[in-house]
Design a protein around this motif. Structure first.
Motif, PDB file in Angstrom:
ATOM      1  N   VAL A 107       2.197   5.357  16.619  1.00  0.00           N
ATOM      2  CA  VAL A 107       0.756   5.335  16.337  1.00  0.00           C
ATOM      3  C   VAL A 107       0.453   5.993  14.993  1.00  0.00           C
ATOM      4  CG1 VAL A 107      -1.516   6.133  17.077  1.00  0.00           C
ATOM      5  CG2 VAL A 107       0.118   5.272  18.769  1.00  0.00           C
ATOM      6  N   TYR A 108       0.919   7.210  14.819  1.00  0.00           N
ATOM      7  CA  TYR A 108       0.609   7.934  13.581  1.00  0.00           C
ATOM      8  C   TYR A 108       1.320   7.315  12.373  1.00  0.00           C
ATOM      9  CZ  TYR A 108      -1.653  11.610  16.302  1.00  0.00           C
ATOM     10  OH  TYR A 108      -2.504  12.316  17.119  1.00  0.00           O
ATOM     11  N   SER A 109       2.534   6.833  12.584  1.00  0.00           N
ATOM     12  CA  SER A 109       3.271   6.199  11.492  1.00  0.00           C
ATOM     13  C   SER A 109       2.534   4.950  10.992  1.00  0.00           C
ATOM     14  CB  SER A 109       4.684   5.825  11.953  1.00  0.00           C
ATOM     15  OG  SER A 109       5.423   5.226  10.916  1.00  0.00           O
ATOM     16  N   VAL A 110       2.044   4.151  11.915  1.00  0.00           N
ATOM     17  CA  VAL A 110       1.319   2.933  11.527  1.00  0.00           C
ATOM     18  C   VAL A 110       0.017   3.275  10.821  1.00  0.00           C
ATOM     19  CG1 VAL A 110       0.112   0.892  12.398  1.00  0.00           C
ATOM     20  CG2 VAL A 110       2.377   1.464  13.278  1.00  0.00           C
ATOM     21  N   MET A 111      -0.694   4.309  11.279  1.00  0.00           N
ATOM     22  CA  MET A 111      -1.948   4.677  10.615  1.00  0.00           C
ATOM     23  C   MET A 111      -1.706   5.081   9.162  1.00  0.00           C
ATOM     24  SD  MET A 111      -4.191   4.089  12.853  1.00  0.00           S
ATOM     25  CE  MET A 111      -3.895   3.488  14.520  1.00  0.00           C
ATOM     26  N   VAL A 112      -0.656   5.875   8.939  1.00  0.00           N
ATOM     27  CA  VAL A 112      -0.321   6.267   7.567  1.00  0.00           C
ATOM     28  C   VAL A 112       0.038   5.032   6.745  1.00  0.00           C
ATOM     29  CG1 VAL A 112       1.315   7.542   6.124  1.00  0.00           C
ATOM     30  CG2 VAL A 112       0.449   8.591   8.226  1.00  0.00           C
ATOM     31  N   SER A 113       0.862   4.182   7.316  1.00  0.00           N
ATOM     32  CA  SER A 113       1.331   3.006   6.589  1.00  0.00           C
ATOM     33  C   SER A 113       0.204   2.031   6.282  1.00  0.00           C
ATOM     34  CB  SER A 113       2.421   2.298   7.403  1.00  0.00           C
ATOM     35  OG  SER A 113       3.057   1.314   6.625  1.00  0.00           O
ATOM     36  N   MET A 114      -0.746   1.889   7.187  1.00  0.00           N
ATOM     37  CA  MET A 114      -1.854   0.975   6.956  1.00  0.00           C
ATOM     38  C   MET A 114      -2.810   1.514   5.891  1.00  0.00           C
ATOM     39  SD  MET A 114      -1.433  -1.857   8.507  1.00  0.00           S
ATOM     40  CE  MET A 114       0.207  -1.568   7.816  1.00  0.00           C
ATOM     41  N   GLY A 115      -2.918   2.827   5.782  1.00  0.00           N
ATOM     42  CA  GLY A 115      -3.682   3.389   4.672  1.00  0.00           C
ATOM     43  C   GLY A 115      -3.031   3.034   3.353  1.00  0.00           C
ATOM     44  N   PHE A 116      -1.716   3.208   3.290  1.00  0.00           N
ATOM     45  CA  PHE A 116      -0.945   2.863   2.096  1.00  0.00           C
ATOM     46  C   PHE A 116      -1.098   1.376   1.776  1.00  0.00           C
ATOM     47  CE2 PHE A 116       2.619   1.612  -0.419  1.00  0.00           C
ATOM     48  CZ  PHE A 116       3.051   2.725  -1.120  1.00  0.00           C
ATOM     49  N   ALA A 117      -0.864   0.524   2.782  1.00  0.00           N
ATOM     50  CA  ALA A 117      -0.889  -0.926   2.571  1.00  0.00           C
ATOM     51  C   ALA A 117      -2.279  -1.421   2.196  1.00  0.00           C
ATOM     52  CB  ALA A 117      -0.403  -1.638   3.836  1.00  0.00           C
ATOM     53  N   THR A 118      -3.307  -0.793   2.744  1.00  0.00           N
ATOM     54  CA  THR A 118      -4.670  -1.240   2.460  1.00  0.00           C
ATOM     55  C   THR A 118      -5.061  -0.975   1.015  1.00  0.00           C
ATOM     56  OG1 THR A 118      -5.368  -0.963   4.772  1.00  0.00           O
ATOM     57  CG2 THR A 118      -7.102  -0.955   3.090  1.00  0.00           C
ATOM     58  N   LEU A 119      -4.771   0.227   0.529  1.00  0.00           N
ATOM     59  CA  LEU A 119      -5.082   0.508  -0.876  1.00  0.00           C
ATOM     60  C   LEU A 119      -4.251  -0.387  -1.790  1.00  0.00           C
ATOM     61  CD1 LEU A 119      -6.573   2.063  -3.019  1.00  0.00           C
ATOM     62  CD2 LEU A 119      -4.849   3.874  -2.866  1.00  0.00           C
ATOM     63  N   GLU A 120      -2.971  -0.536  -1.480  1.00  0.00           N
ATOM     64  CA  GLU A 120      -2.101  -1.413  -2.253  1.00  0.00           C
ATOM     65  C   GLU A 120      -2.662  -2.837  -2.254  1.00  0.00           C
ATOM     66  OE1 GLU A 120       2.640  -1.640  -2.322  1.00  0.00           O
ATOM     67  OE2 GLU A 120       1.795  -2.777  -0.639  1.00  0.00           O
ATOM     68  N   ASN A 121      -3.143  -3.263  -1.092  1.00  0.00           N
ATOM     69  CA  ASN A 121      -3.687  -4.609  -0.957  1.00  0.00           C
ATOM     70  C   ASN A 121      -4.926  -4.800  -1.835  1.00  0.00           C
ATOM     71  OD1 ASN A 121      -2.963  -6.984   0.407  1.00  0.00           O
ATOM     72  ND2 ASN A 121      -4.725  -6.810   1.755  1.00  0.00           N
ATOM     73  N   VAL A 122      -5.799  -3.818  -1.827  1.00  0.00           N
ATOM     74  CA  VAL A 122      -7.010  -3.898  -2.644  1.00  0.00           C
ATOM     75  C   VAL A 122      -6.646  -4.068  -4.117  1.00  0.00           C
ATOM     76  CG1 VAL A 122      -9.017  -2.595  -3.481  1.00  0.00           C
ATOM     77  CG2 VAL A 122      -8.483  -2.630  -1.038  1.00  0.00           C
ATOM     78  N   LEU A 123      -5.665  -3.310  -4.578  1.00  0.00           N
ATOM     79  CA  LEU A 123      -5.265  -3.367  -5.983  1.00  0.00           C
ATOM     80  C   LEU A 123      -4.661  -4.726  -6.341  1.00  0.00           C
ATOM     81  CD1 LEU A 123      -3.709   0.205  -6.338  1.00  0.00           C
ATOM     82  CD2 LEU A 123      -5.973  -0.561  -7.081  1.00  0.00           C
ATOM     83  N   TYR A 124      -3.796  -5.242  -5.472  1.00  0.00           N
ATOM     84  CA  TYR A 124      -3.184  -6.545  -5.736  1.00  0.00           C
ATOM     85  C   TYR A 124      -4.223  -7.673  -5.675  1.00  0.00           C
ATOM     86  CZ  TYR A 124       1.735  -5.127  -5.823  1.00  0.00           C
ATOM     87  OH  TYR A 124       2.948  -4.594  -6.181  1.00  0.00           O
ATOM     88  N   VAL A 125      -5.092  -7.621  -4.672  1.00  0.00           N
ATOM     89  CA  VAL A 125      -6.073  -8.685  -4.490  1.00  0.00           C
ATOM     90  C   VAL A 125      -7.106  -8.679  -5.616  1.00  0.00           C
ATOM     91  CG1 VAL A 125      -7.948  -9.490  -2.980  1.00  0.00           C
ATOM     92  CG2 VAL A 125      -5.746  -8.832  -2.007  1.00  0.00           C
ATOM     93  N   ALA A 126      -7.415  -7.508  -6.131  1.00  0.00           N
ATOM     94  CA  ALA A 126      -8.351  -7.419  -7.253  1.00  0.00           C
ATOM     95  C   ALA A 126      -7.828  -8.197  -8.458  1.00  0.00           C
ATOM     96  CB  ALA A 126      -8.592  -5.964  -7.628  1.00  0.00           C
ATOM     97  N   GLN A 127      -6.514  -8.257  -8.582  1.00  0.00           N
ATOM     98  CA  GLN A 127      -5.904  -8.986  -9.698  1.00  0.00           C
ATOM     99  C   GLN A 127      -5.659 -10.458  -9.368  1.00  0.00           C
ATOM    100  OE1 GLN A 127      -2.323  -6.670 -10.367  1.00  0.00           O
ATOM    101  NE2 GLN A 127      -3.308  -5.451 -11.950  1.00  0.00           N
ATOM    102  N   GLY A 128      -5.279 -10.738  -8.112  1.00  0.00           N
ATOM    103  CA  GLY A 128      -4.855 -12.094  -7.760  1.00  0.00           C
ATOM    104  C   GLY A 128      -5.871 -12.961  -7.066  1.00  0.00           C
ATOM    105  N   VAL A 141       1.015  -6.898   4.464  1.00  0.00           N
ATOM    106  CA  VAL A 141       0.358  -5.924   5.349  1.00  0.00           C
ATOM    107  C   VAL A 141       1.065  -5.819   6.699  1.00  0.00           C
ATOM    108  CG1 VAL A 141      -1.804  -5.255   6.475  1.00  0.00           C
ATOM    109  CG2 VAL A 141      -1.851  -6.209   4.152  1.00  0.00           C
ATOM    110  N   PRO A 142       1.324  -6.935   7.404  1.00  0.00           N
ATOM    111  CA  PRO A 142       2.099  -6.798   8.654  1.00  0.00           C
ATOM    112  C   PRO A 142       3.512  -6.283   8.429  1.00  0.00           C
ATOM    113  CG  PRO A 142       1.684  -9.114   8.135  1.00  0.00           C
ATOM    114  CD  PRO A 142       0.826  -8.313   7.221  1.00  0.00           C
ATOM    115  N   ALA A 143       4.085  -6.544   7.237  1.00  0.00           N
ATOM    116  CA  ALA A 143       5.416  -6.011   6.945  1.00  0.00           C
ATOM    117  C   ALA A 143       5.379  -4.487   6.923  1.00  0.00           C
ATOM    118  CB  ALA A 143       5.916  -6.546   5.601  1.00  0.00           C
ATOM    119  N   HIS A 144       4.394  -3.915   6.242  1.00  0.00           N
ATOM    120  CA  HIS A 144       4.255  -2.454   6.212  1.00  0.00           C
ATOM    121  C   HIS A 144       4.085  -1.900   7.629  1.00  0.00           C
ATOM    122  CE1 HIS A 144       4.169  -0.976   2.072  1.00  0.00           C
ATOM    123  NE2 HIS A 144       3.633  -2.145   1.722  1.00  0.00           N
ATOM    124  N   ALA A 145       3.353  -2.620   8.465  1.00  0.00           N
ATOM    125  CA  ALA A 145       3.164  -2.169   9.845  1.00  0.00           C
ATOM    126  C   ALA A 145       4.488  -2.173  10.601  1.00  0.00           C
ATOM    127  CB  ALA A 145       2.148  -3.061  10.553  1.00  0.00           C
TER     128      ALA A 145
END
Length: 230
Positions: A107-128, A141-145
């Motif tokens: 549970v806690y591992s996924v929450m940390v990872s989804m925070g990481f993946a979400t910010l990363e996603n925002v940055l990539y999507v802003a460009q692509g 995103v599911p890979a990070h999970a």
């Protein structure tokens, strides 16, 4: 970035967080800790970028050399990102009294990872744009999970000494396997020698997700709160 694109960037990570929270049936975690883990995951992108930049400055990059590309994917990208998530999981969440069953590792591992993946996603999507948003919704995103479930599974086992005297071994195994699978996922994308090998990224993704479900099922089954929840 418009509001629809921002929503497409953020919602996949939040949906996975909700699913993991829903699966945690026996003793749900305090919401403030889940939110804090998510926010730290976002912050952990900073040291991860720093470590990745250090690796690149040392000459470990992705190029035509397959061994160097593999070292970059696993040792630089995979390890840097998973290590930064692991530090918070191990030294902040792990000792807390709220971490009171093996499933909490996931549970806690996924929450940390989804925070990481979400910010990363925002940055990539802003460009692509929208194409990248839809692609990453079903891949990165599911890979990070899935990487987080692998790490959290072994952290949960280590915390509750289910294998006597092997706590540190299980913690290292969680970090190491998460970094390895993460690195393999990236390696097939980064290598440029054989374009057809890029499709193996989807095989790694599928296998990582596939093994995640029995991992969650097992930790839920051995929860000390299992009888209390019935």
């Amino acid at each position: 970035m418009d509001y629809y694109l921002l929503a497409l960037s953020v919602l996949p990570g939040l949906a996975i967080c909700y699913y993991i929270w829903w699966r945690d049936k026996h003793e749900p975690e305090p919401k403030h800790l889940l939110i804090f883990c998510f926010l730290f995951g976002m912050l952990s992108t900073v040291p991860a970028v720093f470590l990745e930049t250090m690796g690149q400055n040392m000459g470990i990059i992705a190029d035509e050399n397959l061994l160097k590309t593999f070292a970059f994917a696993v040792g630089v990208v995979g390890f840097s990102e998973e290590f930064c998530k692991f530090l918070f999981l191990r030294y902040y969440i792990y000792p807390k009294k709220e971490f009171d069953e093996p499933m909490d590792g996931i549970v806690y591992s996924v929450m940390v990872s989804m925070g990481f993946a979400t910010l990363e996603n925002v940055l990539y999507v802003a460009q692509g744009g929208y194409e990248v948003a839809f692609l990453r919704m079903f891949t990165a995103v599911p890979a990070h999970a899935a990487f987080a479930v692998i790490m959290g599974y072994f952290v949960g086992l280590g915390k509750f000494h289910l294998h006597k005297g092997k706590e540190s071994l299980f913690l290292l195994k969680g970090l190491g396997l998460a970094a390895l699978v993460h690195g393999l996922y990236d390696f097939f994308i980064f290598q440029v020698n054989f374009p057809s090998l890029q499709y193996l990224t989807f095989v790694v993704l599928f296998l990582a997700i596939f093994i995640s479900f029995p991992m969650m099922k097992r930790l839920l089954h051995i929860s000390p709160h299992k009888e209390e929840s019935h």
